[in-house]
Motif scaffolding. Structure first.
Motif, PDB file in Angstrom:
ATOM      1  N   SER A   1      -7.743   1.160   2.963  1.00 14.61           N
ATOM      2  CA  SER A   1      -8.579   1.351   2.230  1.00 14.61           C
ATOM      3  C   SER A   1      -8.752   3.496   2.511  1.00 14.61           C
ATOM      4  O   SER A   1      -9.202   3.444   0.798  1.00 14.61           O
ATOM      5  CB  SER A   1      -9.724   1.296   2.406  1.00 14.61           C
ATOM      6  N   LEU A   2      -8.616   3.365   3.339  1.00 13.83           N
ATOM      7  CA  LEU A   2      -8.349   5.543   3.299  1.00 13.83           C
ATOM      8  C   LEU A   2      -7.285   6.102   2.508  1.00 13.83           C
ATOM      9  O   LEU A   2      -7.196   7.027   2.001  1.00 13.83           O
ATOM     10  CB  LEU A   2      -8.734   6.134   4.296  1.00 13.83           C
ATOM     11  N   LEU A   3      -6.295   5.428   1.996  1.00  8.50           N
ATOM     12  CA  LEU A   3      -5.038   6.084   1.178  1.00  8.50           C
ATOM     13  C   LEU A   3      -5.717   6.054  -0.518  1.00  8.50           C
ATOM     14  O   LEU A   3      -5.013   6.982  -1.051  1.00  8.50           O
ATOM     15  CB  LEU A   3      -4.075   5.113   0.802  1.00  8.50           C
ATOM     16  N   THR A   4      -6.388   5.796  -0.616  1.00  9.48           N
ATOM     17  CA  THR A   4      -6.942   6.220  -1.981  1.00  9.48           C
ATOM     18  C   THR A   4      -8.044   7.314  -1.841  1.00  9.48           C
ATOM     19  O   THR A   4      -8.405   7.621  -3.404  1.00  9.48           O
ATOM     20  CB  THR A   4      -8.069   4.813  -2.638  1.00  9.48           C
ATOM     21  N   ALA A   5      -7.816   7.671  -0.870  1.00 14.13           N
ATOM     22  CA  ALA A   5      -8.740   9.192  -0.682  1.00 14.13           C
ATOM     23  C   ALA A   5      -8.656  10.333  -2.000  1.00 14.13           C
ATOM     24  O   ALA A   5      -8.748  10.962  -2.906  1.00 14.13           O
ATOM     25  CB  ALA A   5      -8.626   9.564   0.731  1.00 14.13           C
ATOM     26  N   ASP A   6      -6.917  10.755  -1.521  1.00 14.71           N
ATOM     27  CA  ASP A   6      -6.566  11.807  -2.473  1.00 14.71           C
ATOM     28  C   ASP A   6      -6.435  11.159  -3.838  1.00 14.71           C
ATOM     29  O   ASP A   6      -6.583  12.303  -4.093  1.00 14.71           O
ATOM     30  CB  ASP A   6      -5.066  11.674  -1.495  1.00 14.71           C
ATOM     31  N   LEU A   7      -6.557  10.739  -4.431  1.00 12.06           N
ATOM     32  CA  LEU A   7      -6.421   9.353  -5.607  1.00 12.06           C
ATOM     33  C   LEU A   7      -8.024  10.258  -6.216  1.00 12.06           C
ATOM     34  O   LEU A   7      -8.158  10.182  -7.131  1.00 12.06           O
ATOM     35  CB  LEU A   7      -6.499   7.876  -5.916  1.00 12.06           C
ATOM     36  N   PHE A   8      -8.597   9.933  -5.175  1.00 10.54           N
ATOM     37  CA  PHE A   8     -10.158  10.317  -5.751  1.00 10.54           C
ATOM     38  C   PHE A   8     -10.521  11.978  -6.267  1.00 10.54           C
ATOM     39  O   PHE A   8     -11.242  12.603  -7.273  1.00 10.54           O
ATOM     40  CB  PHE A   8     -11.401   9.650  -5.127  1.00 10.54           C
ATOM     41  N   SER A   9      -9.388  12.695  -4.750  1.00  9.49           N
ATOM     42  CA  SER A   9     -10.107  13.848  -4.690  1.00  9.49           C
ATOM     43  C   SER A   9      -8.773  14.267  -6.863  1.00  9.49           C
ATOM     44  O   SER A   9      -9.263  15.622  -6.839  1.00  9.49           O
ATOM     45  CB  SER A   9      -9.386  14.408  -3.713  1.00  9.49           C
ATOM     46  N   LEU A  10      -7.635  13.543  -6.776  1.00  8.87           N
ATOM     47  CA  LEU A  10      -7.382  14.011  -7.673  1.00  8.87           C
ATOM     48  C   LEU A  10      -8.186  13.929  -8.716  1.00  8.87           C
ATOM     49  O   LEU A  10      -8.477  15.130 -10.330  1.00  8.87           O
ATOM     50  CB  LEU A  10      -5.698  12.754  -7.945  1.00  8.87           C
ATOM     51  N   PHE A  11      -9.048  12.971  -9.320  1.00  7.62           N
ATOM     52  CA  PHE A  11      -9.498  12.302 -10.270  1.00  7.62           C
ATOM     53  C   PHE A  11     -11.158  13.099 -10.234  1.00  7.62           C
ATOM     54  O   PHE A  11     -10.862  14.149 -11.362  1.00  7.62           O
ATOM     55  CB  PHE A  11     -10.272  10.680 -10.211  1.00  7.62           C
ATOM     56  N   PHE A  12     -11.226  13.787  -9.422  1.00  6.58           N
ATOM     57  CA  PHE A  12     -12.334  14.982  -9.524  1.00  6.58           C
ATOM     58  C   PHE A  12     -11.654  16.280  -9.903  1.00  6.58           C
ATOM     59  O   PHE A  12     -12.377  16.897 -10.313  1.00  6.58           O
ATOM     60  CB  PHE A  12     -12.880  15.357  -7.797  1.00  6.58           C
ATOM     61  N   GLY A  13     -10.501  16.736  -9.591  1.00 11.51           N
ATOM     62  CA  GLY A  13      -9.792  17.795  -9.453  1.00 11.51           C
ATOM     63  C   GLY A  13      -9.128  17.311 -10.745  1.00 11.51           C
ATOM     64  O   GLY A  13      -8.942  19.163 -11.968  1.00 11.51           O
ATOM     65  N   LEU A  14      -9.523  16.714 -11.674  1.00 10.04           N
ATOM     66  CA  LEU A  14      -9.124  16.459 -13.031  1.00 10.04           C
ATOM     67  C   LEU A  14     -10.828  17.919 -14.137  1.00 10.04           C
ATOM     68  O   LEU A  14     -10.153  18.396 -15.212  1.00 10.04           O
ATOM     69  CB  LEU A  14      -8.918  14.936 -13.774  1.00 10.04           C
TER      70      LEU A  14
ATOM     71  N   CYS B   1       1.162  -0.624   0.384  1.00 12.19           N
ATOM     72  CA  CYS B   1      -0.407   0.539  -0.237  1.00 12.19           C
ATOM     73  C   CYS B   1       0.744   1.301   0.022  1.00 12.19           C
ATOM     74  O   CYS B   1       0.292   2.266  -1.212  1.00 12.19           O
ATOM     75  CB  CYS B   1      -1.372  -0.126   1.072  1.00 12.19           C
ATOM     76  N   LEU B   2       2.096   1.193   0.687  1.00 14.40           N
ATOM     77  CA  LEU B   2       2.570   2.676   0.818  1.00 14.40           C
ATOM     78  C   LEU B   2       3.759   2.610  -0.070  1.00 14.40           C
ATOM     79  O   LEU B   2       3.500   3.984  -1.195  1.00 14.40           O
ATOM     80  CB  LEU B   2       3.722   2.076   2.029  1.00 14.40           C
ATOM     81  N   VAL B   3       3.335   1.617  -1.446  1.00 17.58           N
ATOM     82  CA  VAL B   3       4.498   1.876  -2.726  1.00 17.58           C
ATOM     83  C   VAL B   3       3.300   2.519  -3.556  1.00 17.58           C
ATOM     84  O   VAL B   3       3.793   3.188  -4.401  1.00 17.58           O
ATOM     85  CB  VAL B   3       4.505   0.373  -3.421  1.00 17.58           C
ATOM     86  N   GLY B   4       2.037   2.030  -3.410  1.00 19.44           N
ATOM     87  CA  GLY B   4       1.435   2.812  -3.959  1.00 19.44           C
ATOM     88  C   GLY B   4       1.088   4.222  -4.066  1.00 19.44           C
ATOM     89  O   GLY B   4       0.950   5.083  -4.450  1.00 19.44           O
ATOM     90  N   VAL B   5       0.987   4.396  -2.685  1.00 17.62           N
ATOM     91  CA  VAL B   5       1.085   6.013  -2.175  1.00 17.62           C
ATOM     92  C   VAL B   5       2.921   6.399  -2.510  1.00 17.62           C
ATOM     93  O   VAL B   5       2.132   7.760  -3.022  1.00 17.62           O
ATOM     94  CB  VAL B   5       1.472   5.800  -0.284  1.00 17.62           C
ATOM     95  N   GLY B   6       3.384   5.575  -2.624  1.00 17.18           N
ATOM     96  CA  GLY B   6       4.771   6.498  -3.567  1.00 17.18           C
ATOM     97  C   GLY B   6       4.590   6.688  -4.981  1.00 17.18           C
ATOM     98  O   GLY B   6       4.703   7.415  -5.313  1.00 17.18           O
TER      99      GLY B   6
END
Length: 418
Positions: A309-322, A186-191
């Motif tokens: 599972s909450l590590l994906t929250a920043d990704l969802f924010s990025l997808f909305f930011g697109l 999971c931390l690799v995914g964050v990286g």
């Protein structure tokens, strides 16, 4: 046969069978348990891993991430379009909603679940919990004024190792090697996500005092870990409503006082309009649903699994930011999402172990204390008489001598305490 002899036969039979669960394990499972890095994972079949329970946990965890994304988007609009920097006001709205609903439920309850009974015995514990939760929210928002988004995204992951350590000591959770591997994945995914941000030039935030900002992020992560451990213990042993009701009560009081002290100037200068009110309402609603929903997922899985599972929250924010803020897209965002979800699946594929509290031994009818199956029997020979004992006489003048037996005690003679 005496009570003592019967109990010894029962102990010997239990230990010779290897315990209640050992006979269910195959030789392959024993090997995987002892030598595999992914301890226990290889003994699971595909259908045993990808269960309905796992898919439900993934879906519910991503719903929580979506709610966090909602709070991030509304907060960014408040900061960019209305220059509103009032984290305590936003927290106060959330805690007020929790107080109006769950604290009210506690007030209407009778018996031990009533709020007065809870306050009499545990008010100071919930006061500290409310203080920890409020300051965790405040310090992470404050960190944005001093350090960059990249530092916050990386250091915020500190909550997971702290949470695992606290769970080990206070919740008696025991992790297997596969769980540490899952966290590393999971931390690799964050990286990968942070790398995509750097390539896209999204290293936003301030660099006025990076050391102070990074320190605030670490403090926030530690406070979140403490709050989550308390949440897991409360919802699994007491009540979800009790947790939310008491956090709502003390969170409202603490955030209200802190808001009046730190943000009274900002509150006086707010130019109110319907858009601002709608954004504040949207933020408060997302936080309220998040707080209400999260204990359900924690009870079903664990606080550590939820934070993974909450590590994906920043990704969802990025997808909305697109679409909302015209961010540039990177394939690494998709890679990061997949890697984090894979790590979450690995973590939940093998259940964690929880140490049961040690039972206090009680004396039997003969006055001796027996530990049942907590002795490793080193000899299975019969208990033999050790000599003559006291002489007895009955009503018919018949006399006999009762032989004495060698009494076993904890860790002596035939047994070794485990």
């Amino acid at each position: 046969m005496s009570l003592y002899s019967e109990k010894m036969i029962w102990v010997i039979s239990l230990l010779s069978s290897g315990g209640p669960d050992e006979d269910k394990m195959t030789p392959e499972e024993h090997i995987a348990e002892r030598k595999g890095l992914l301890c226990g994972l290889r003994s699971y079949k595909f259908k045993d891993v990808f269960t309905w329970q796992l898919f439900k946990a993934i879906a519910m965890g991503q719903c929580l991430s979506t709610l966090i994304c909602g709070t991030a988007v509304t907060s960014q609009y408040l900061a960019t379009d209305f220059q509103l920097n009032t984290p305590m006001l936003q927290s106060f709205l959330n805690y007020s909603l929790l107080c109006l609903t769950y604290t009210t439920i506690l007030i209407c309850r009778k018996g031990d679940g009533n709020i007065l009974q809870i306050l009499k015995s545990k008010w100071w514990k919930y006061f500290l919990l409310g203080l920890v939760d409020v300051e965790a929210n405040y310090t992470v928002v404050k960190a944005y004024q001093y350090t960059t988004l990249t530092s916050i995204q990386l250091l915020d992951c500190f909550v997971i190792p702290v949470l695992m350590v606290l769970s080990w000591f206070f919740l008696k959770t025991r992790y297997r090697p596969v769980h540490y591997v899952a966290v590393a994945v999971c931390l690799v995914g964050v990286g990968a996500m942070v790398g995509a941000d750097l390539l896209a030039g999204r290293d936003q935030g301030s660099s006025a005092n990076i050391l102070l900002g990074d320190g605030l992020v670490l403090i926030s992560a530690t406070l979140y870990a403490v709050s989550n451990v308390c949440q897991e213990y409360t919802v699994k042993n007491l009540s979800r409503v009790e947790f939310l009701g008491m956090v709502g009560l003390f969170g409202t009081l603490i955030s209200g006082i802190q808001m009046g002290i730190l943000e009274h100037n900002e509150l006086a200068n707010i130019q109110w309009n319907w858009k601002l009110g709608l954004l504040l309402a949207g933020f408060a609603l997302c936080m309220y649903i998040l707080y209400s929903f999260m204990p359900v997922v924690v009870k079903m899985t664990s606080a550590t699994a939820v934070n993974l599972s909450l590590l994906t929250a920043d990704l969802f924010s990025l997808f909305f930011g697109l679409f909302l803020f015209h961010y540039s897209f990177s394939v690494l965002y998709i890679v990061s999402l997949v890697v984090i979800l894979v790590g979450f699946v690995i973590f939940n594929a093998v259940p964690t172990l929880t140490l049961a509290p040690a039972a206090v031994p009680q004396p039997e009818e003969d006055g001796h204390v027996y530990q049942d199956s907590v002795f490793e029997v080193t000899s299975t020979g019969p208990v033999t008489p050790q000599g003559k004992g006291e002489e007895h006489c009955d009503a018919n003048d018949l006399t006999w001598t009762e032989p004495t037996y060698n009494q076993l005690t904890s860790g002596e003679e035939r047994g070794t305490k485990l």
